[in-house]
Design a protein around this motif. Structure first.
Motif, PDB file in Angstrom:
ATOM      1  N   THR A 211      18.089  44.872  37.625  1.00 28.38           N
ATOM      2  CA  THR A 211      18.083  44.715  36.173  1.00 28.38           C
ATOM      3  C   THR A 211      19.105  43.670  35.747  1.00 28.38           C
ATOM      4  O   THR A 211      20.077  43.403  36.454  1.00 28.38           O
ATOM      5  N   VAL A 212      18.848  43.111  34.577  1.00 30.13           N
ATOM      6  CA  VAL A 212      19.780  42.174  33.972  1.00 30.13           C
ATOM      7  C   VAL A 212      19.826  42.455  32.470  1.00 30.13           C
ATOM      8  O   VAL A 212      18.804  42.769  31.857  1.00 30.13           O
ATOM      9  N   ALA A 213      21.020  42.376  31.913  1.00 29.24           N
ATOM     10  CA  ALA A 213      21.201  42.507  30.469  1.00 29.24           C
ATOM     11  C   ALA A 213      21.149  41.111  29.861  1.00 29.24           C
ATOM     12  O   ALA A 213      21.853  40.209  30.320  1.00 29.24           O
ATOM     13  N   VAL A 214      20.308  40.924  28.860  1.00 24.89           N
ATOM     14  CA  VAL A 214      20.242  39.648  28.151  1.00 24.89           C
ATOM     15  C   VAL A 214      20.621  39.891  26.698  1.00 24.89           C
ATOM     16  O   VAL A 214      20.369  40.963  26.140  1.00 24.89           O
ATOM     17  N   TYR A 215      21.236  38.890  26.074  1.00 28.13           N
ATOM     18  CA  TYR A 215      21.774  39.070  24.720  1.00 28.13           C
ATOM     19  C   TYR A 215      21.592  37.837  23.850  1.00 28.13           C
ATOM     20  O   TYR A 215      21.979  37.846  22.694  1.00 28.13           O
TER      21      TYR A 215
ATOM     22  N   ASP B 212      28.407  41.533  14.340  1.00 31.68           N
ATOM     23  CA  ASP B 212      27.634  42.742  14.667  1.00 31.68           C
ATOM     24  C   ASP B 212      27.075  42.724  16.086  1.00 31.68           C
ATOM     25  O   ASP B 212      26.391  43.656  16.498  1.00 31.68           O
ATOM     26  N   GLY B 213      27.348  41.654  16.846  1.00 31.07           N
ATOM     27  CA  GLY B 213      26.905  41.585  18.235  1.00 31.07           C
ATOM     28  C   GLY B 213      25.418  41.373  18.421  1.00 31.07           C
ATOM     29  O   GLY B 213      24.900  41.518  19.531  1.00 31.07           O
ATOM     30  N   ASP B 214      24.711  41.005  17.360  1.00 31.86           N
ATOM     31  CA  ASP B 214      23.254  40.861  17.397  1.00 31.86           C
ATOM     32  C   ASP B 214      22.873  39.388  17.232  1.00 31.86           C
ATOM     33  O   ASP B 214      22.876  38.854  16.122  1.00 31.86           O
ATOM     34  N   TRP B 215      22.530  38.731  18.331  1.00 34.89           N
ATOM     35  CA  TRP B 215      22.223  37.301  18.336  1.00 34.89           C
ATOM     36  C   TRP B 215      21.027  36.956  17.458  1.00 34.89           C
ATOM     37  O   TRP B 215      21.079  36.022  16.664  1.00 34.89           O
ATOM     38  N   LEU B 216      19.924  37.693  17.587  1.00 32.55           N
ATOM     39  CA  LEU B 216      18.718  37.356  16.820  1.00 32.55           C
ATOM     40  C   LEU B 216      18.954  37.490  15.324  1.00 32.55           C
ATOM     41  O   LEU B 216      18.518  36.646  14.544  1.00 32.55           O
ATOM     42  N   SER B 217      19.657  38.523  14.911  1.00 31.83           N
ATOM     43  CA  SER B 217      19.985  38.700  13.498  1.00 31.83           C
ATOM     44  C   SER B 217      20.868  37.555  13.011  1.00 31.83           C
ATOM     45  O   SER B 217      20.669  37.012  11.916  1.00 31.83           O
ATOM     46  N   PHE B 218      21.838  37.166  13.808  1.00 30.46           N
ATOM     47  CA  PHE B 218      22.741  36.071  13.468  1.00 30.46           C
ATOM     48  C   PHE B 218      21.961  34.769  13.269  1.00 30.46           C
ATOM     49  O   PHE B 218      22.168  34.055  12.281  1.00 30.46           O
TER      50      PHE B 218
ATOM     51  N   GLU C 115      12.360  37.886  22.010  1.00 33.43           N
ATOM     52  CA  GLU C 115      11.936  37.139  20.810  1.00 33.43           C
ATOM     53  C   GLU C 115      12.639  35.795  20.680  1.00 33.43           C
ATOM     54  O   GLU C 115      12.546  35.147  19.639  1.00 33.43           O
ATOM     55  N   ALA C 116      13.332  35.355  21.719  1.00 32.08           N
ATOM     56  CA  ALA C 116      14.134  34.133  21.624  1.00 32.08           C
ATOM     57  C   ALA C 116      13.462  32.967  22.352  1.00 32.08           C
ATOM     58  O   ALA C 116      12.506  33.139  23.109  1.00 32.08           O
ATOM     59  N   ARG C 117      14.000  31.787  22.140  1.00 35.28           N
ATOM     60  CA  ARG C 117      13.343  30.558  22.584  1.00 35.28           C
ATOM     61  C   ARG C 117      13.236  30.358  24.090  1.00 35.28           C
ATOM     62  O   ARG C 117      12.341  29.663  24.563  1.00 35.28           O
ATOM     63  N   ASN C 118      14.114  30.960  24.878  1.00 39.17           N
ATOM     64  CA  ASN C 118      14.060  30.775  26.330  1.00 39.17           C
ATOM     65  C   ASN C 118      13.514  31.987  27.074  1.00 39.17           C
ATOM     66  O   ASN C 118      13.659  32.088  28.286  1.00 39.17           O
ATOM     67  N   GLN C 119      12.845  32.884  26.356  1.00 38.64           N
ATOM     68  CA  GLN C 119      12.319  34.083  26.995  1.00 38.64           C
ATOM     69  C   GLN C 119      11.324  33.761  28.103  1.00 38.64           C
ATOM     70  O   GLN C 119      11.147  34.541  29.026  1.00 38.64           O
TER      71      GLN C 119
END
Length: 140
Positions: A4-8, A127-133, A14-18
């Protein structure tokens, strides 16, 4: 080897490099882990691991971890070189959609603390939330 890997950041579903991680992703679940998320100003974030802050992300279960980590290490430029920006390290993460006491070990690409000062103009993502930012920054 951990599968497993954690991505953030830009590897989130939902991000551009998915598309970099998608061929290896069997399952994706929401997680959180300790650290501080920063916007670099270059279109991608870095995370500084530690007891301060919380980062939201996704736990990706990988179909072929050896091949996936080879691809991801190259994409992230991660190595044990003391001058590399990112290092792949093992962390404890918690599933957001489960009992908060359930934690697990996973890999994550974290900023090399020696390199943090080399990135001018870091902006803390409170808030630690990249997509929201990113969504909030792109609103007119």
């Amino acid at each position: 080897m951990n599968n497993t890997v954690a991505v953030y950041g830009t590897l989130l579903s939902e991000a551009r490099n998915q598309g970099v991680i998608a061929p290896f992703a069997i399952e994706t679940r929401p997680i959180h882990f300790r650290g501080v998320l920063y916007h670099t100003g270059y279109g991608f974030p870095v995370v500084l691991l530690g007891d301060e802050g919380e980062v939201l992300g996704e736990l990706v279960t990988l179909s072929d971890p050896e091949r996936a980590f080879d691809v991801l290490d190259r994409f992230e430029g991660a190595s044990q070189n003391p001058h590399a920006l990112y290092r792949r390290v093992t962390i404890e993460a918690r599933l957001t959609d489960a009992d908060d006491s359930d934690s697990m070990e996973t890999q994550v690409y974290a900023v090399n603390p020696r390199r943090l000062a080399d990135i001018p103009g870091l902006v803390r993502v409170e808030d630690g939330d990249w997509l929201s930012f990113i969504r909030d920054r792109n609103r007119p």
